[in-house]
Design an enzyme around this catalytic site. Structure first.
Site, PDB file in Angstrom:
ATOM      1  N   TYR A 168       0.856  -1.199   0.000  1.00  0.00           N
ATOM      2  CA  TYR A 168       0.000   0.000   0.000  1.00  0.00           C
ATOM      3  C   TYR A 168       0.887   1.242   0.000  1.00  0.00           C
ATOM      4  O   TYR A 168       1.868   1.294   0.748  1.00  0.00           O
ATOM      5  CB  TYR A 168      -0.912   0.032   1.235  1.00  0.00           C
ATOM      6  CG  TYR A 168      -2.366   0.044   0.847  1.00  0.00           C
ATOM      7  CD1 TYR A 168      -2.897   1.114   0.122  1.00  0.00           C
ATOM      8  CD2 TYR A 168      -3.211  -1.021   1.153  1.00  0.00           C
ATOM      9  CE1 TYR A 168      -4.219   1.117  -0.272  1.00  0.00           C
ATOM     10  CE2 TYR A 168      -4.537  -1.020   0.757  1.00  0.00           C
ATOM     11  CZ  TYR A 168      -5.033   0.053   0.034  1.00  0.00           C
ATOM     12  OH  TYR A 168      -6.334   0.059  -0.359  1.00  0.00           O
ATOM     13  N   ARG A 179      -1.383  -2.587 -18.577  1.00  0.00           N
ATOM     14  CA  ARG A 179      -2.625  -1.816 -18.653  1.00  0.00           C
ATOM     15  C   ARG A 179      -2.537  -0.675 -17.642  1.00  0.00           C
ATOM     16  O   ARG A 179      -2.234  -0.911 -16.473  1.00  0.00           O
ATOM     17  CB  ARG A 179      -3.836  -2.687 -18.304  1.00  0.00           C
ATOM     18  CG  ARG A 179      -3.921  -3.996 -19.048  1.00  0.00           C
ATOM     19  CD  ARG A 179      -5.323  -4.536 -19.020  1.00  0.00           C
ATOM     20  NE  ARG A 179      -6.153  -3.699 -19.860  1.00  0.00           N
ATOM     21  CZ  ARG A 179      -6.154  -3.750 -21.194  1.00  0.00           C
ATOM     22  NH1 ARG A 179      -5.392  -4.603 -21.827  1.00  0.00           N
ATOM     23  NH2 ARG A 179      -6.909  -2.941 -21.897  1.00  0.00           N
ATOM     24  N   GLU A 228      -0.459   4.870  -0.577  1.00  0.00           N
ATOM     25  CA  GLU A 228      -1.234   6.095  -0.859  1.00  0.00           C
ATOM     26  C   GLU A 228      -0.332   7.317  -0.727  1.00  0.00           C
ATOM     27  O   GLU A 228       0.464   7.415   0.211  1.00  0.00           O
ATOM     28  CB  GLU A 228      -2.394   6.223   0.131  1.00  0.00           C
ATOM     29  CG  GLU A 228      -3.567   5.353  -0.239  1.00  0.00           C
ATOM     30  CD  GLU A 228      -4.700   5.453   0.770  1.00  0.00           C
ATOM     31  OE1 GLU A 228      -4.554   6.196   1.763  1.00  0.00           O
ATOM     32  OE2 GLU A 228      -5.720   4.786   0.559  1.00  0.00           O
ATOM     33  N   THR A 256      -3.004   6.102 -22.272  1.00  0.00           N
ATOM     34  CA  THR A 256      -2.914   4.760 -21.719  1.00  0.00           C
ATOM     35  C   THR A 256      -1.469   4.312 -21.897  1.00  0.00           C
ATOM     36  O   THR A 256      -0.717   4.899 -22.678  1.00  0.00           O
ATOM     37  CB  THR A 256      -3.828   3.770 -22.464  1.00  0.00           C
ATOM     38  OG1 THR A 256      -3.509   3.821 -23.855  1.00  0.00           O
ATOM     39  CG2 THR A 256      -5.289   4.103 -22.276  1.00  0.00           C
ATOM     40  N   LYS A 265      -1.163   0.465 -25.136  1.00  0.00           N
ATOM     41  CA  LYS A 265      -1.446   0.351 -26.583  1.00  0.00           C
ATOM     42  C   LYS A 265      -0.104   0.389 -27.329  1.00  0.00           C
ATOM     43  O   LYS A 265       0.692  -0.529 -27.179  1.00  0.00           O
ATOM     44  CB  LYS A 265      -2.416   1.436 -27.000  1.00  0.00           C
ATOM     45  CG  LYS A 265      -3.758   1.290 -26.268  1.00  0.00           C
ATOM     46  CD  LYS A 265      -4.771   2.315 -26.667  1.00  0.00           C
ATOM     47  CE  LYS A 265      -6.102   1.946 -26.090  1.00  0.00           C
ATOM     48  NZ  LYS A 265      -6.730   2.784 -25.179  1.00  0.00           N
ATOM     49  N   ASP A 296      -5.480  13.649 -25.548  1.00  0.00           N
ATOM     50  CA  ASP A 296      -5.522  12.248 -25.126  1.00  0.00           C
ATOM     51  C   ASP A 296      -4.858  11.432 -26.228  1.00  0.00           C
ATOM     52  O   ASP A 296      -5.466  11.152 -27.262  1.00  0.00           O
ATOM     53  CB  ASP A 296      -6.979  11.818 -24.907  1.00  0.00           C
ATOM     54  CG  ASP A 296      -7.099  10.338 -24.540  1.00  0.00           C
ATOM     55  OD1 ASP A 296      -6.095   9.603 -24.645  1.00  0.00           O
ATOM     56  OD2 ASP A 296      -8.209   9.920 -24.162  1.00  0.00           O
TER      57      ASP A 296
END
Ligand SMILES: Cc1ncc(COP(=O)(O)O)c(C=O)c1O
Length: 426
Positions: free
Chosen positions: A47, A228, A49, A219, A222, A193
């Site tokens: 974790y 991903r 954060e 992203t 691609k 984008d």
């Protein structure tokens, strides 16, 4: 502990499907073993954060380093001053930018979804369309390309606070310079984008969006050939002349506003295993091998689109500048839907996706078009000559849509063609 054969047998079956078929989905790719290894590492247990050096949890000294490396590498790749590599996906990256730049019901502008835009650019069923007020620019029916004069007309009339460039199914380069001029006329923020062509832009094969857009989202899975995920970049950080504020009403620099929009604005703990895999992929994208790869992606796409044209298909806009093309099936097969084409090609182990074409007469569930792209097959080492062969195989299936013999014969050829090709590039 006993191995979960129910799931691992299915993963094996998916590996077999990917290995034996021809993958033409423009948004997919095959990651390297190193990217895969980082994704499947113990970093998934952590974790973290917050951001490197400013976490809400102890024990982050290692993931601080992997995340910082990812940030430095992506900045180098795009010549950018600032990056946030935490967005879990492209849609999350876009959501964070909208949360930063807009208040509920503010107007923003993006490419019409039916003309190649993305759900997160203003679809009524996406938070972008539910919370804010989208207006659209479109492509011309005659040319299949964006008319920037008309885009400017819409912008001057609707006065959006944010303009989004970029698409899911647009095969031409973007005039980012012109878009920035339009944005500046109405004091709007320009977001690019570049989810689809990111790799081509990074390595100088398309216009440089980072130079002209205030904010870039992409992203990572691609053309960039990473895990991903998503990310946000800025060529230059801004003092925020628009007076945008945090939820507490404080005016801050854009980088601070974007960071707090990602976390805690829309996300919780970052996926540090995925961020490490992003770092590995960005390292690969900086290499000469990747430059050869992405150059071949573009060459393959050009040969593929010309072969479609030669076989009598209508390629929207007549060709491609990037890694994908959109084909209107109606010219060659007036009764064939994109849905039937997709379903039949899958039987021959060729994977494409049905896609609306601009001014489509059919619904998004049937469509008159298909979208194909070359990133994945180029990773598997296919070159120009193979593109001719692939389009001929695809054409054979579509020309004999009900003929199981033809489908079976094509499938054998596809499996034969891919049998010597490794799935992973490196
Ligand atoms: C232009 C564009 N933006 C955003 C996205 C969303 O990315 P993700 O599926 O990672 O949320 C996509 C995905 O296809 C896309 O094409």
């Amino acid at each position: 502990m006993k191995r979960d054969s129910q799931i691992f047998d299915l993963i094996q079956a998916e590996c077999q499907r990917q290995t034996s078929g021809i993958e033409l989905i423009a948004s997919e790719n095959f990651v390297s073993n190193s990217v895969m290894e980082a994704m499947g590492s113990v970093l998934t247990n952590k974790y973290a954060e917050g951001y490197p050096g400013k976490r809400y949890y102890g024990g982050c000294q290692i993931v601080d380093q992997t995340e910082s490396i990812a940030i430095e590498r992506i900045k180098t790749l795009f010549g950018a001053e600032w990056a946030n590599v935490q967005p879990h996906s492209g849609a999350q990256a876009n959501m964070a930018v909208l949360l930063t730049c807009l208040k509920p019901r503010d107007v923003f502008m993006g490419l019409d979804l039916a003309h190649g835009g993305h759900l997160s650019h203003g679809s009524p069923v996406n938070s972008s369309g539910i919370l804010y007020k989208p207006v659209a620019y479109s492509v011309e029916e005659a040319t299949g390309t964006i008319n920037y004069d008309k885009m400017e007309e819409v912008a001057l009339r609707e006065r959006p606070k944010l303009i989004i460039g970029g698409a899911s199914a647009y095969s031409r380069d973007w005039d980012w310079k012109r878009m920035r001029e339009i944005a500046d006329k109405i004091n709007a923020i320009l977001m690019g984008d570049i989810s689809h062509p990111a790799g081509l832009i990074a390595r100088g094969l398309l216009n440089n969006a980072v130079q002209y857009c205030h904010i870039i989202t992409t992203t990572t899975h691609k053309t960039l050939r990473g895990p991903r995920g998503g990310l946000i970049l800025m060529g230059k950080d801004f003092e925020n002349p628009w007076g945008l504020t945090t939820p507490k009403g404080e005016i801050k620099k854009m980088s601070q506003l974007l960071d707090s929009a990602v976390f805690p604005g829309i996300q919780g703990g970052p996926l540090e295993h995925v961020i490490a895999a992003k770092a590995v992929a960005f390292g690969e994208a900086l290499s000469d091998d990747y430059l050869n790869y992405i150059t071949q992606v573009k060459k393959n796409a050009q040969v593929m689109s010309q072969t479609f044209v030669d076989l009598g298909y209508k390629v929207i806009s007549g060709g491609t500048d990037n890694h994908l093309m959109l084909i209107d099936l109606r010219q060659k097969f007036p009764n064939l839907t994109g849905k039937l084409a997709e379903n039949t090609l899958v039987q021959a182990d060729i994977t494409i996706n049905k896609n609306m074409v601009p001014f489509d007469s059919r619904t998004p569930f049937t469509t008159s078009g298909i979208r194909v792209g070359t990133p994945a097959i180029t990773t598997r080492g296919l070159k120009e000559n193979d593109m001719h062969l692939i389009v001929e195989l695809l054409d054979d299936v579509l020309s004999h849509i009900d003929d199981t013999n033809t489908i079976e014969k094509v499938k054998k050829k596809v499996n034969q063609m891919m049998s010597t090709r490794k799935l992973f590039a490196w």
